[in-house]
Design an enzyme around this catalytic site. Sequence first.
Site, PDB file in Angstrom:
ATOM      1  N   GLY A  54       0.857  -1.188   0.000  1.00  0.00           N
ATOM      2  CA  GLY A  54       0.000   0.000   0.000  1.00  0.00           C
ATOM      3  C   GLY A  54       0.891   1.234   0.000  1.00  0.00           C
ATOM      4  O   GLY A  54       1.857   1.314   0.776  1.00  0.00           O
ATOM      5  N   ASP A 247      -1.402   4.333  -6.307  1.00  0.00           N
ATOM      6  CA  ASP A 247       0.030   4.204  -5.987  1.00  0.00           C
ATOM      7  C   ASP A 247       0.853   5.338  -6.581  1.00  0.00           C
ATOM      8  O   ASP A 247       1.964   5.605  -6.141  1.00  0.00           O
ATOM      9  CB  ASP A 247       0.556   2.863  -6.484  1.00  0.00           C
ATOM     10  CG  ASP A 247      -0.055   1.758  -5.653  1.00  0.00           C
ATOM     11  OD1 ASP A 247      -1.196   1.357  -5.948  1.00  0.00           O
ATOM     12  OD2 ASP A 247       0.586   1.339  -4.669  1.00  0.00           O
TER      13      ASP A 247
HETATM   14  O1  MRU Z   1       0.505  -4.201  -4.423  1.00  0.00           O
HETATM   15  P1  MRU Z   1      -0.092  -3.436  -3.266  1.00  0.00           P
HETATM   16  O2  MRU Z   1      -0.908  -4.264  -2.356  1.00  0.00           O
HETATM   17  O3  MRU Z   1       0.943  -2.595  -2.557  1.00  0.00           O
HETATM   18  O4  MRU Z   1      -1.081  -2.421  -3.987  1.00  0.00           O
HETATM   19  C1  MRU Z   1      -1.807  -1.537  -3.209  1.00  0.00           C
HETATM   20  C2  MRU Z   1      -2.782  -0.770  -3.990  1.00  0.00           C
HETATM   21  O5  MRU Z   1      -2.889  -0.885  -5.189  1.00  0.00           O
HETATM   22  C3  MRU Z   1      -3.586   0.224  -3.226  1.00  0.00           C
HETATM   23  O6  MRU Z   1      -4.834   0.397  -3.826  1.00  0.00           O
HETATM   24  C4  MRU Z   1      -2.830   1.544  -3.289  1.00  0.00           C
HETATM   25  O7  MRU Z   1      -1.563   1.408  -2.736  1.00  0.00           O
HETATM   26  C5  MRU Z   1      -3.555   2.600  -2.620  1.00  0.00           C
HETATM   27  S1  MRU Z   1      -3.047   2.666  -0.956  1.00  0.00           S
HETATM   28  C6  MRU Z   1      -3.935   3.480   0.070  1.00  0.00           C
END
Ligand code: MRU
Length: 367
Positions: A54, A247
Amino acid sequence: MNVDGKNIRTIWLDKSAKIIKIIDQRKLPHRFVIADLKTVDDVITAIEDMYVRGAPLIGATGAYGVFLAALNAPHDRIGDDYMIGEADRLKSARPTAVNLAWGVDRVLAETLAARLSEKISRARRSAGDIVELEVKNCRKIGEHGLPLIEQIRRNKNGGTVNVLTHCNAGWLACIEYGTATAPIYAAFDSGIDIHVWVDETRPLNQGARLTAWELGKHGVKHTIITDNAGGYLMQRGLVDLVIVGTDRTTATGDVANKIGTYLKALAAQDNGVPFYVALPSSTFDWELKDGVRDIPIEQRAAEEVKYVWGLNRDTPAQVLICPADSPAANFAFDVTPARLVSGFITERGVCRATPEDIRRLFPENSN
Ligand code: MRU
């Protein structure tokens, strides 16, 4: 946030002030495990292997990684070259979430500017400040997003508000509140009848494992759906609002988020469902103009697609779900063009996904 009566965040500094504590998210929802990060290598592993994930949480973890670099450096090697090298290693742990570079570079700048005797304390304070800033910003995102949900509730004469979200942009992806979930928690806490459609989010199932878990702990009504169900639900009027996290979002409004987000935005537009993206300013990339072309998209191991983790009679187990010798591709993110985004919910308010509106909210970052 509240987990079984205990107030907890996703990251904190141990009492010794030498160890970073995190929730090992690989183990959720079946096990609640706290892990220790003591070195830069620990931090890199935790980010790469997604103990933490995240965008805002990755940023905060990277920030504490710079602190650990300063803390563990032999006294004569705490110089600029060493710190810059360690910061570069941290920044390359995951490529898409821009918060990682944002967090690392902020702490690095503080550390480089400090006198030798103060480098460690300045790095520690700076990383702690980032954590507090992101908590505050996520709380603000909740406050600014709440009126959107209140309006829908009024339009439905007090009926249940159905929100669809993708991946986990909850407090587990941040430190508290979350981004996409912050308005949802704010609505729930203010007594609004709210229900969340939770995309399971293959291949790592952040929706089914993490979003469902944290919504459940807070008492928010939710239903896990397959990643392809959203369009069907929207056609039948069962989704009032989509809120996702991001992200990396360009200054022109293009949004990188977990793979599959783009398809939700297309379905939302086709069905007249508002599609909002919630983000703190740390997730804006002020340099890039064309997100589809320029945002780096992480490709992860094929094994994450081919195998699924779960609980088999109370024992964690991994299962192969396809022919063992079939190749698989694992693109972790996609980019939703600004034209499909109804608006951004930020710590400074809600704005349209246009360069002009973004610039109006964040004039200090305009090029
Ligand atoms: O691969 P991840 O689990 O790190 O991806 C996270 C996401 O895509 C979230 O939607 C994004 O980081 C938004 S965080 C508040």
